[in-house]
Structures are given as structure tokens and as C-alpha cells.
Design an enzyme around this catalytic site. Sequence first.
Site, short mmCIF file in Angstrom:
data_model
loop_
_atom_site.label_atom_id
_atom_site.label_comp_id
_atom_site.label_asym_id
_atom_site.label_seq_id
_atom_site.Cartn_x
_atom_site.Cartn_y
_atom_site.Cartn_z
N ASN A 35 11.25 30.70 5.72
CA ASN A 35 12.15 29.55 5.79
C ASN A 35 11.76 28.45 4.81
OD1 ASN A 35 13.80 30.56 7.87
ND2 ASN A 35 12.28 30.00 9.41
N ARG A 64 0.84 -1.20 0.00
CA ARG A 64 0.00 0.00 0.00
C ARG A 64 0.88 1.26 0.00
NH1 ARG A 64 -3.21 3.14 -1.73
NH2 ARG A 64 -4.18 4.66 -0.35
N ARG A 79 14.69 -18.46 13.53
CA ARG A 79 13.98 -17.21 13.87
C ARG A 79 14.87 -16.47 14.85
NH1 ARG A 79 8.84 -18.84 14.76
NH2 ARG A 79 9.04 -18.89 12.49
N LYS A 130 11.15 36.62 7.89
CA LYS A 130 11.61 35.28 7.55
C LYS A 130 10.65 34.51 6.63
CE LYS A 130 15.49 33.51 8.80
NZ LYS A 130 15.34 32.34 9.60
N SER A 135 8.62 32.71 11.16
CA SER A 135 9.43 32.59 12.37
C SER A 135 8.62 33.08 13.56
CB SER A 135 10.69 33.44 12.20
OG SER A 135 11.13 33.97 13.43
N ARG A 195 10.33 -5.11 -6.67
CA ARG A 195 8.92 -5.33 -6.37
C ARG A 195 8.58 -6.78 -6.04
NH1 ARG A 195 4.79 -1.79 -6.59
NH2 ARG A 195 2.81 -2.91 -6.47
#
Lengths: 450, 450, 450, 450
Positions: free
Chosen positions: D282, D118, D313, D280, D274, D182
Site C-alpha cells: 500500500n 522552530r 481579548r 499488498k 496488509s 515570515r
Amino acid sequence: MTLFDELFSYEALQRVFSDESGVQSMLNFEAALARAEARTGVIPEIDARKITEKCGAQHFDLTAIRKEAARAGNAAIPLIKMLTDLVATEDKNAARFVHWGATSQDVIDTGCVLQLRRAFELMDQDLSRLSATLAALAEKYRETPVVARTWMQHALPTTFGFIVASWLDAMLRHRQRLAEIRSRALSLQFGGAVGTLAALAGRGPEVAKAVAEELQLSLPLAPWHGHRDRMAEVATSLGLLTGTLGKIARDISLHSQTEVAEVCEPAGEGRGSSSTMPHKRNPVTCAVVLAAANRVPGLVSTMLAAMVQEEERGLGGWQAEWETLPEIVRLSGGALHHLAQMLPALEVDPERMRQNLDATQGLIFAEAVSTALGDRMGKMPAHMLVEAACTRAREQKRHLLDVLREEPGLRGHLAPADLASLFDVRNYLGSASEFVRRVLAETRELSAAR
Amino acid sequence: MTLFDELFSYEALQRVFSDESGVQSMLNFEAALARAEARTGVIPEIDARKITEKCGAQHFDLTAIRKEAARAGNAAIPLIKMLTDLVATEDKNAARFVHWGATSQDVIDTGCVLQLRRAFELMDQDLSRLSATLAALAEKYRETPVVARTWMQHALPTTFGFIVASWLDAMLRHRQRLAEIRSRALSLQFGGAVGTLAALAGRGPEVAKAVAEELQLSLPLAPWHGHRDRMAEVATSLGLLTGTLGKIARDISLHSQTEVAEVCEPAGEGRGSSSTMPHKRNPVTCAVVLAAANRVPGLVSTMLAAMVQEEERGLGGWQAEWETLPEIVRLSGGALHHLAQMLPALEVDPERMRQNLDATQGLIFAEAVSTALGDRMGKMPAHMLVEAACTRAREQKRHLLDVLREEPGLRGHLAPADLASLFDVRNYLGSASEFVRRVLAETRELSAAR
Amino acid sequence: MTLFDELFSYEALQRVFSDESGVQSMLNFEAALARAEARTGVIPEIDARKITEKCGAQHFDLTAIRKEAARAGNAAIPLIKMLTDLVATEDKNAARFVHWGATSQDVIDTGCVLQLRRAFELMDQDLSRLSATLAALAEKYRETPVVARTWMQHALPTTFGFIVASWLDAMLRHRQRLAEIRSRALSLQFGGAVGTLAALAGRGPEVAKAVAEELQLSLPLAPWHGHRDRMAEVATSLGLLTGTLGKIARDISLHSQTEVAEVCEPAGEGRGSSSTMPHKRNPVTCAVVLAAANRVPGLVSTMLAAMVQEEERGLGGWQAEWETLPEIVRLSGGALHHLAQMLPALEVDPERMRQNLDATQGLIFAEAVSTALGDRMGKMPAHMLVEAACTRAREQKRHLLDVLREEPGLRGHLAPADLASLFDVRNYLGSASEFVRRVLAETRELSAAR
Amino acid sequence: MTLFDELFSYEALQRVFSDESGVQSMLNFEAALARAEARTGVIPEIDARKITEKCGAQHFDLTAIRKEAARAGNAAIPLIKMLTDLVATEDKNAARFVHWGATSQDVIDTGCVLQLRRAFELMDQDLSRLSATLAALAEKYRETPVVARTWMQHALPTTFGFIVASWLDAMLRHRQRLAEIRSRALSLQFGGAVGTLAALAGRGPEVAKAVAEELQLSLPLAPWHGHRDRMAEVATSLGLLTGTLGKIARDISLHSQTEVAEVCEPAGEGRGSSSTMPHKRNPVTCAVVLAAANRVPGLVSTMLAAMVQEEERGLGGWQAEWETLPEIVRLSGGALHHLAQMLPALEVDPERMRQNLDATQGLIFAEAVSTALGDRMGKMPAHMLVEAACTRAREQKRHLLDVLREEPGLRGHLAPADLASLFDVRNYLGSASEFVRRVLAETRELSAAR
């Protein structure tokens, strides 16, 4: 919260790093800042009180903060806006002084430091508990012989108490390390937009001192926005601790193997069972600790790599710390907690230890013999003679003592009784007991000093 | 030796970790062991002297050791065999006592510790030199205004001296850290086959004390074969140091960009030239330091992951350290050295710093204005008013002061002269100078204490 | 060269990454460039020949290159200067065209690609050898029962052939991966100073095609100076391979433990001996492979982190690759080689495997019983019934079959003879043999396809 | 959920890895198993239907699972118990066949594979979108000159389209890689307790085939419990992708610096503001992507190191994957998403690019001149002549063309008009445009093929 929160960590520690606790820690900074600025006369006392009153996480909408953080780039910006609005609903004057002179990083870093302090308290408890358990185990099994294994092969006898004392010895060093980093790590961050505290004109250092006092944090020489060694050192120190926890867990898991069976994690309702195999009793605590020991090193490397931050506030590096450092604490503190919880009930089987010592028919005393001989005929010749005898014993599936008794090269060097006494495990434990004594003495001394 | 030994490291440090030096360090352990055993009466004085005489790396064939190491699994086993044979050629009696009571790991670990001590001495020199240079730079540029940049964007003014003082402040912490780990790291390893010193009967601790004295190493409570926190802590401490060096190099490289041009690595014959571009002057030292900062974190994670060693001597984990720890020292020590060497000649251009401050037409004083206003009209409204003015100034390509002069919202809050004074850089450096003073004072104090 | 070159790697692979070979690879690029430019009429044929003649590493002073590299920032710049001078001593005209249109990075990257190709050839041989050995082992022990262990505890029976076939299955995937990355990794780097091949006017692509043909490398769509995914993918692919090699070595080391003793690394003069313990036979190859598996992940993370390179040529990131990628190849190729060399002589003890199956007195068949019962009484009730019986068997130190025979809950569900047959190992190996068959069939198909 | 979920990731992707989705994925495996066993006649059709009906996450108490997981060691064991009980409340017969023949790891691994599928779908959408945006940008700015920078210094001109095409070229390779892994990654895990499917007698392979069909996953040759290369390869592939995303973000952030200002992240309500600095803006997306590029390498190294799992395991290694792999997907998918979202609105300023080209007064054409000269007087002498002229131009703050006009060494080699034409940027873009064309053609071809 993930499905594994209680497996890899535990509730009290998870709570320290919950979203709510994160927000509360930031608010604690804002409240302390307001109080400190009132104390130093930078803002009015009454406004500080109004601000402080609103600094409770329960007043804030975490979902909204989460959403705004994605836009603003950090969680402090929306929080401060909301706090300002909240104060303003009651008192516009007071709202003027919310976050006065500070920058987002001051709030975020100091908030994180406050969370770390709480996590350290929890870890201190587990460190004490674990040390006490290890001391008791080392004392109890101080003279209990067990196979020492090197390169995953039988080597010589040692005592199980000495193995545990070595674990304890390492834990003592970790406690010393954590004590040393304390004031460096639990340090106020307060520098304003770029570390100069320019918005407070010349009053910055005075206010900083007051904030540090309010929060009972150490006061740094200067703000440390772009310098992340304090945070990274928390990561490396916990990385070292986790390495030792992992070593202990690996030892326990190896001693617990079906064929070895010298120790066993305690049983318990649903503990370590299998979905299909009814006879299974899996060492769940070892798995948890080893998982942490697997994960923390990579996270530490992230914290170290992230130190290379740009100029007065980094782009990417600082942000990389936000989830990484809590994750390190969650995992190392979780591993510590689970190990401290399980160890008091560890099942130890001295009888099986004895059987394993005997399992190789005297091969484990090969060095004892070659040392005794070496004194007389030189180390190398003795080594070669005994090595050949070992091979013979193995091939013929006989006891090494029997093979050596027939060995002509031994004659004149070792009397039969002396040879036999070399195969008594009590005669070849060296200073194991003395080393246990030393580690226990140091442990008591350190406990007394606290 | 690789083509990059002098690029990433330097000769004196490379020598510490050369094969010859590695062998000599192991031989130093063997000689010290023999002397200690003679002092404690475990072996005859005369035999110890014979052994000691042969403990010179020049007597050994490194190629043969290399080849045998592949079979034996470590380099100590062939070395000890060769040493025994060499002693035996002169004195069979003395040959009996070569390596008496010790195991390969004792030789290898203690040998490594001796190499680390020498590397620490070299690094101490560079740390002193670097600190002194940073102190001088911080002093010199204490009042020199420069743009502070956050998120890689212009933020506010600061001083270049404060930027350098922040680097220095971090270096002070690293020196403290390295002082703290010293006795933990420079610790004798001596436990015999499995840590019990069984081959020395009860004399082990006494001999260990004497060996530690001979080598001037700290005496641990107990041997630490399987517990690697001492070694891993060297790695993490150097990892932290390298992070700061990388941060400094990143800062320098950003300030050196063609468009910024505030600092410049010194020129020099062939330094930073290009194979095709005649105008190039590449910041070679920054590249070297940043390469180290890129590489060391992964190596540190290896050291931490390798701590999970099996029982009394690990399989894979211990062996993983042998090349990794020297590599960390080589890279961190190399980065430190090159930075310490370059920095005294760093070219600094205060004029250009000034131009960059002016380049955004007053935007850099936006916070100064909003702070001044905030005091009067509240932080949030002031922020919004100035934010809008900034957008306008940017769009119209005008100076922020001019835009603000036309702003009706300002009237009654700020007199024109007061507004203008907010655009004087000297009025918005906050406590930069004070912070520099504090860091310099602490530096002097620490230097005096050494 | 370090003391551990033959332990962690081997001579032929070391040679690929020797300084001399590194220089020769860069010279091979320069020679191919000259020839390609002659072929395309960019430079005179005669000059290309003169250049080509001098492209032998034996003509160059490696010490001087090493020293100059520290100044210039890479090894190509001094090498090209020296090559130009060398050509000029014979023919000034030809010297004009040395390195024509190229940049240092073209030389360094393509040189590295040429070394990788040679390393891949060596590794392909070992991959073939290892696959063939694993196929033979899987075939031979296809029906040999052995304990399958999960969480380091006895689980159910499996066959040793299936364990080996699972190793082989993973190796098949790695061979597929290495085949897939081949043309991406073995790709020409040729872009001139900034990737535009500006110095060749419009002839760049044509010359690039000719150089790729000369060197038999794939021709990329465009130069890839700043994009390091090709190099990093070599690192990740070898990281994946090393992980599987480590898994195999861990399995072997666990099966080799003194108490388990199902397999054993072959003995041999000096192989895995101890400096003090005459009976020791350490699994040296496992140690080497596990050391690689410890070290490579951190090195891979460096390669990934270093991908974030600045603009058209990085500062620090690119340089970080120069020693890191060869180190990854040296370690993964070394681990592969040593494992491929040891495995054909692995000692396998089916008798001991059988004893270990019996050691838990039937507990290993607990799932067989509960499955058979589950069919009749439901999975959960059966599980609980058998779980209780297992606990009883363990406590009373009796055989599970005996305990179950007395179990009233079983009556009516399982006839005594059916119960007994559940304790025959041959009846509970499931599809182990079929899975071995499938893996072997695929192996043969792939071998045939090569 | 953390405060940063929407900053570092995004809702749809977070949902894939939510606890509820994790539980649902495991239930999907159980339902598919039941259906497959019904289809193959192993269990009754009616029972399979009853089981399937209960396989909805909404029926389960996540808090209880979390708590029980801490005891059992994984989340599947309590889930299967609860599912069995739930089915039993309605139909005891059906309850017998819940989880028939499977083991916890089958459920957990296959559940994870379903989540990965998914996530891959979501990432595919963003990869398409990002590729299309990059293709459009490369086309649009194909001929737009911009400074190419190497070692963070001006090098030569290139085109902005070529810079973007290089990003795109790397993305094409990543899409190819993701296509290649895949079927290896999206592979069924189904082996029962130890991989032999013993509980299904000989029917295992047949059932496995049916389960793979039910879930539309690839059917492996054999179960791969202890072999983690499939999972680790997802990690390394996303690590490579994240490295390229980080490189793109680093480029954008460098081009966005105040002094460079060639590109700019789009503005927007609250975007990149900011808490204190009104001017600012950013680059928030760059920060997010760079943070991911900082964090993913360490996480990948964990996945590689964790491959060394014990036997059938592992203990610690497998458990280490459970949070690490989802974290890698969350961060890499998040970085991809945010970059794909921001890029279409990236502001590009060709005018400023032009100004920056001119800023060094012709130095950027130094190579163009030395190449032209080199053809006539040899590469080295030309290089030295131009290098000296560059130094002079820099010192005298004059245009390089002016300095060169006075250079006597040039006379006879370059006519004034030819010299001047070398300073026209259009004459020194090499094959930038051609490389853009090739990358775009390949992009179209790949898009058509999908």
C-alpha cells in the site's frame, strides 16, 4: 495529552480516547471475534479462550505500536502481529486463529464504535444533568421579566425562564437525534479484506451475527468499509449539539457583560481570574464552550469531505477520520460537561434584569403601543407615529410615555390609563409562560419515558 | 442564475429557490397567517380574504425588494410594506391586519421551510429513482466478479453487484435519516418580535396552531427564532447524503479510467467532449457530483458555525444562512438528480472486469491461498510464505500459481488440485451474493412500506 | 442574482461576476490569443482581426451556453463552438484559427483571472477609502478614553483611537498581503490540452509571452492547470481580510449594544428598522459583514480541499472552484464595501464612553493600583490585596477608592494623594497614543508610496 | 501523544509542540522580558537574573498546570504563579518583578510564535530536501514520455519530468509565500492587559523593542492581541502548502494503481503491508499526505472563523487557536516530511509508461492529427472527422492510424508519411522540455539566493 485536556475536555472522556483505551477496544474486538468463531464452530473453543486471555492492553507496548503504525499505515497491523506472537508464546495452535477472517478496518472501525459507545454513555449523563438544570431554571424564572434582544439591541420584554426553556427545547431535540442515530452508529464492522468475508467461506454472516451479539452492537445488512455515513453522522449530530451549546454560551456571555450583568458564572478559587487584573472574573466556561463551537464545524466538514473514499477501502479519507472523530467527541463532550457543571451555580440577578428593562425609558414598550394603536388606526400609520415618538424620546432623553402623552395623533385612539398600562411589563409578555409550560411538560414526559 | 445552473443543479430545483419563489413562499405565510387569524377570530374574515388575494408574487417588484433589503437588512421588511400598501390601495381596513402579530423572521424562516418542503419532494423522486436503479444494477451484476481495490491497489475479488449494493445500502440509511428529520425540519416559525407572540396577547398559541394547519407544517413546542438546529440539521443531513453521492461518483470515475475501463458514463451528443481532444469522453456526471461533494462540507460547516446566534435574533449568523442553505440544497439535489439520471445508462463491461482480475497473474488470490494454508500452518507463517511467493512472482513476472507449485513449504499442506481451485474466482467471493440479497430485501421492504 | 445581492454585495462587484461578464472575459482571452498568434506569425493577421471582431458577449446566447455547459461539463466548450460558428458565418478561413492551440481550461482560468483583476481594482478603492476613514477616526479619538474589554468584561481603560488604530494596523497588513499575491494571482493560464502547448509545436512559449502581454498578466514559468495554489491563495487572502472585517464589525456591534451605546451605525431612511418594533435601529452593516465572516471560512476550506486535483486536469476539484471563488470575492468585497461606506458616518459618543468607564466605581483601575503597589510590595501580594478589595467593593456596592482608603495593608505603601491619582483615567492609558502615532505614520508612508 | 503521532507527524516536530516545549517557550518569553526590563532599567539587573535562572520547564509540574489551566482559563496564569513562587523561594525581591507589565496573552502568543519559528526551521529543511529531489527527478525524466490524463482519462502524451517540474514549480511558490509571511508571523506580542502597556507607564515601547531583540522577533507597530491575522496567515499558508502536497500524493497514488503501475512507493520491511493480503504494497506515504490534505482545510477554516474576536481579548475565538494551529503545523509539517523522505526512493517505470501510451491504440494522438488537419481544413471540421474516426477505432478495436488511413476525408490534406509521423510520441510533446528547463533554472537561482 495536551496542556488543555482538562480545560477543553475532562478526565473521564479523555480516558475513553486514550491510546491504552484505543488498543483495548481493538483487543475487545479480537476477543469477541475469537469467541464468536468458537461459538459458531469456526475455530476451536480452547483456542478462542487462549486468544481472549491475551486481549488486555496492559500486555502491549504502545510505543512500539506507534512506531510500527507509521510503517504499516495503521495501528491494527502491528497490534495483531504482537497479539499473535503473544498467543504463540503459549500456544502455537491458538495463535493460528488470531484475527481469523477479519481485516484491519474491522478492528479499527469496531474498536472506534466501542469507544463511541462509552463516550455516549458519559454524554448521556451530562445531557440528563443539563436538561434537569435547565428545567429547574426555566421553572424558577418563568415569570421573571428580562430584556429580549434582537440584532444585539433591546427589542421587547420576555422572561428569563422562556430564554432558558428555549435552550432546553433545543436540547430535547438533540436528545431525540442522538437516540435516532444510536443503532446506525453503534454498528458492527466486520467484512474481511474487502467486505465479502471470503476467508470465512460461507460462514461470514453467521460469525458476524455472533460477534455483534458478543459486543452488543447492531448487526448491519452488510459490511460498510468504504461507506462512512455512520461515522460522519456521529460527527454531524455532535456538531449540531455543539452549535446549541455555543448558542447557550454566547447568550450567557452577553448577559454577563459588565454593562448588562444579568447573569454571572459562579466564582471560585482561581476561577476566571486574570494574571494582571485583580477585579476580573472571566466567564471561563463560556470561553470553553465557545471555543468548541468554533472548532467543531471545521472538524465536521473534514468528516463529510472524507466520506468520498475510494472503492473498498479509501486512501487518505479513512485515515483522516482517526483523529478527527475523537477530537469532535472530546470537544463536544467537554463543552457539554463543563456547561452542565457550571449551570447549576449560575448567578442570576432579576433585579438587574428589571433595571435594564427600564434603562431605555419606555422604548422597550414601543411595539406594545404600536400594536394597541394599530388595531385602531392600522399597523403602518401606528408604526410610523410611534417610530417618530421614539426618535423624539431618544433625542430629548425623555420617557416614551411622557412623549406619547403629548402626542396629538394618539387622542381618540388610546385613553391615558390604557396608554400607561401598556408600559407595564407584565402586560406584554405574551405567551412566554405558556411556552415554558409546554417545554417543561415535554421534558417531564421524555424523562418518564426513559 | 449562473452559467452553471444546469450543470450543477437543474431547472425544477433552481425554480424552488428562485427569487420569485422565495417571495411567493413568504407571501404564502402572510396569507396563511391572515386566514388563521380570521379562523380564530383575531381579525375579520373579510380582511383576511382581501390580504390573501394580494399574496401573489407577480404583484411585486423584485428589483425594488432587492434594493430595499439592503437598507432594511432583510427582504421581508420591504415585502411586508409593499403588501400593506397593495392591500391598502383597495381596502384600508384590511391593510391594518397585514402581518398581524408576526415578525420578519417568522416570514423568512417559514418561507424557507416551505421551499425546503418542495425541494424535499423533488429529491424524494430522485431518491426513489436512484434506489430503483441501484437495486436493478445490484441484481443484474450480483454474481459478476470484479477486482475489489483497497488503498487504490488490487485486493481481492468481489462482485460488481455487491459494490452497487453497498451504494444502495448507504442510500437506504439516507432515506431513513431524511424521514426522521422531516417533522423537525418542516416546522412552523411563528413567535412575533421576540418569540412571545406578545402582540397577540394570549391568543398566540391558538393562532400558531391554525397557521401550522393552514400550511400543513408541524407545530413546535415554542418558537425557535434563535435556535437554528432545525435548519442546520437539513444541512448536515444533505451533507451526509452528498458524501455518499460523492463516494459513488469517485468509485465510478476510478472504474472508468482508461486503464481500468470497467464502466463508462453513457455517451451522447456533446456529452463529455473536449474542446481540443477528439477522442475524449469525460465523465461529466462524476465531475458534477464530485464538485458538489467538494463544496457541500464547507457550506455545512458554515451552517453549524452560524448556530451560535445572539439572544432572541442573531447578528450575522442568521443572515449567513439565507444563501448558504439554498446552496446546499441546490448542490446536493443537483448531484442526486444528475446521478439518478445518468446511472440507468451506465455502461458496464463484465469482460473487462474479468481481464483486470487476471491482469496480476494470480496475485489477487494471495489471500485465498494464505487463508487455506493458515488453517493448516497458522496465519502468520502462511502469510509470510505467500508474501514471499508474491514478491517472487512479481519479480519474475510469473503467475503466482506457478510459483507456488514450486514452493516446498506448501507440500503436505495443500494438494495441487486444491491449490489450483483457490485460483478460481467463484471460490473466493465469500458472502457477496448473500449481502446483495439482504440489501435488496430491505429495499423491497422499505419501498412497500412507503 | 438573488434577493440579497445588494445586501451582501453591491452592484459594481456583482457586475464583475455576472454571466455576461464571465463570457466577455473568456472572449477577451480568445481575442488576445488570436492577436498574439498573429503577432508571432502563427496565424494570419487578417484572421486574428476577424476573430477579435466577434469577441463581444452581446453576440452570444447565454441561455444556450448554460444548457450546453451541462452537457459538455464546462461553459468554454459551447462558447468556443459558437464563436467558431459566428466567425465562420463571415469568414471560413478565420474560423479555422479560433482557440488555436488552447484548451478549455486556458480560457476558463484566464477569464477568471481577468475578472479577479477587475474585482481587485474595486476592492483597492474600498481599501483606500476604509484606511483613510480609519486613519481619520484614530486621529480624532486618539486621546478619547474608553473601556477596554477582555473576555467580554471590563478590563482597563484604553482610547477609542487606539482601538481604531488596531483595526487600521491589520488593514495595512492585508494591503501588503494583497500586493504580494498580485503577480502570482494575476497570471496567464495557457498550456493547451495538457500543459505542453503541443498543438503549437515549439512556438508555445513565444505565443504565451505575447498573450500575457496582450492581457497585461504575469507570465508563469509554466502552465499551472492542475496546480491551484494561485487561485486558492486569492481565497485565503480574502479569507484573512474578511476575518479582520468581521472583527471590526463584531467590535462595533458590541460597542453599539443598548446598554453600552458608545457607537452607533448611522441612521437613514429605512436603515435597520424593524417590521414590528418602532424603536429599533439595527446595525445592518455589522450584520452584513458578520454574515460574510461566517460564510467565507467554509468557502476557503472548499478552495483548499479542492486543490487535491487529479493529474493534468482534475475531476470535481476544478469544477468546485467555479462558483466558490467568485462567491468569496462577492462576499469579502461586499463586506469591505459596506463597511467602507458606513464607517465615515459612524456615530461616536465619547460622553457615554466616559460614563461606562465610571460605571464600575473604580474597579477598572484595579490593575493601576496593584501595579503601583506591586512595585512596593511585590506583584502577587499586591494582586491579592486588590482582588480582595474589589470583591468587597462589589459586594458593598462602594467605590473601590473608598474601600482602599480603609485598607490597612496599603498604609506605608501609597500616600492618599498617590492613591487617588491612580483613579484618573489619563494616568493609565500607557502608550496608547504612541501606538496610534506609529500606525498613522506607517499609513501615511504607505499611502505616499502608492 | 496519540497512536498516530509517528504516522501523521514525526518526532522532531512533535517535540516542538509537546507540553514541555510549550511551557519552555512561555518561560523563554518571561526570561526575555526580565532581561529586557533590566536592560532598560525598569527592573534591577539582579532580579532579572534570578528570574531567568528559574525559567526552565523542568522545574514545573505539567499536571498541576493542566489542572489549574482548566480553572483559570489558560495555561499562562498558573505557570506565572508557579514561577513567581519558585523565584520567591529564593528571593522575594526578585519575585516582585516576574511577568512585570505583561499579560497572559503576551506569554501565550509569543510562546506560540517561538514554537512556530522552530517548526519553520524543521519545515525549511524538508522543503529544501523535497525541492532538490523534485529537481533531480524532473531532470532525470525530462524527456520520458508518459500519458497526461485529464478528467481521469487519457488525454495526450507529456513527459514525466514535466509532471514533476509542475510539482516543483508549485513548491517554489510556497517557499516564496513562506518567506513573505515570515516577519509578519514571527512577531513579538507584548501589550500588557489591554495592549496599552499601561503598567509600564511610558516605557512600554522601549521595553517591547528590547524584548523583540532578546527573542530575535520582529517588532510590530503595536500589540496585536485581538487581531489574529498573523496567526491565521500561518494557517492559510500551510493550508496552501498542504493542498499542493496532497495534489502530489494524489498524482502518485493514481500513477501507482495496479492497472497503471507507472510509479511505486518504495518497499521496505513492514511498509504498506496488509493484515490479511500477502500481495499488498500500500502507498502509505500517499495515505498520510492525503489524510493531511483532507484535514487541514477544515482546521484552516476554524482559524479564519476564529478571527472574529471580541474587543481587546476574545472569548472562545482565541482559545480555539491553541490546539488548532499546532495541529495544522503537525499535519502539514508531517506530510511534508514523509513525502520528502519517501520521494528519493520513488520507483519509476518508464517502460510501463510507454506501454500505457500505446494501450489505446493511437487514440492518444487524436489531437495531434486534428491539429495537423485543422491547419488545413479548419479546426471544427478536423475535430469532427477525427472524433468520428476515434469512435470507429474504439468500436472496431483497431488502431486509430489504420482507421485514418482508410478515411477519404483525409486525402489531399495529409500525406501517409506525415500522418504516420503524427503517431510518434516524440513529435507531440510540445514545450514540455522547455518548461522543465525554466523551472529548474528558477530553482537553481532561488537556491543560490539562499
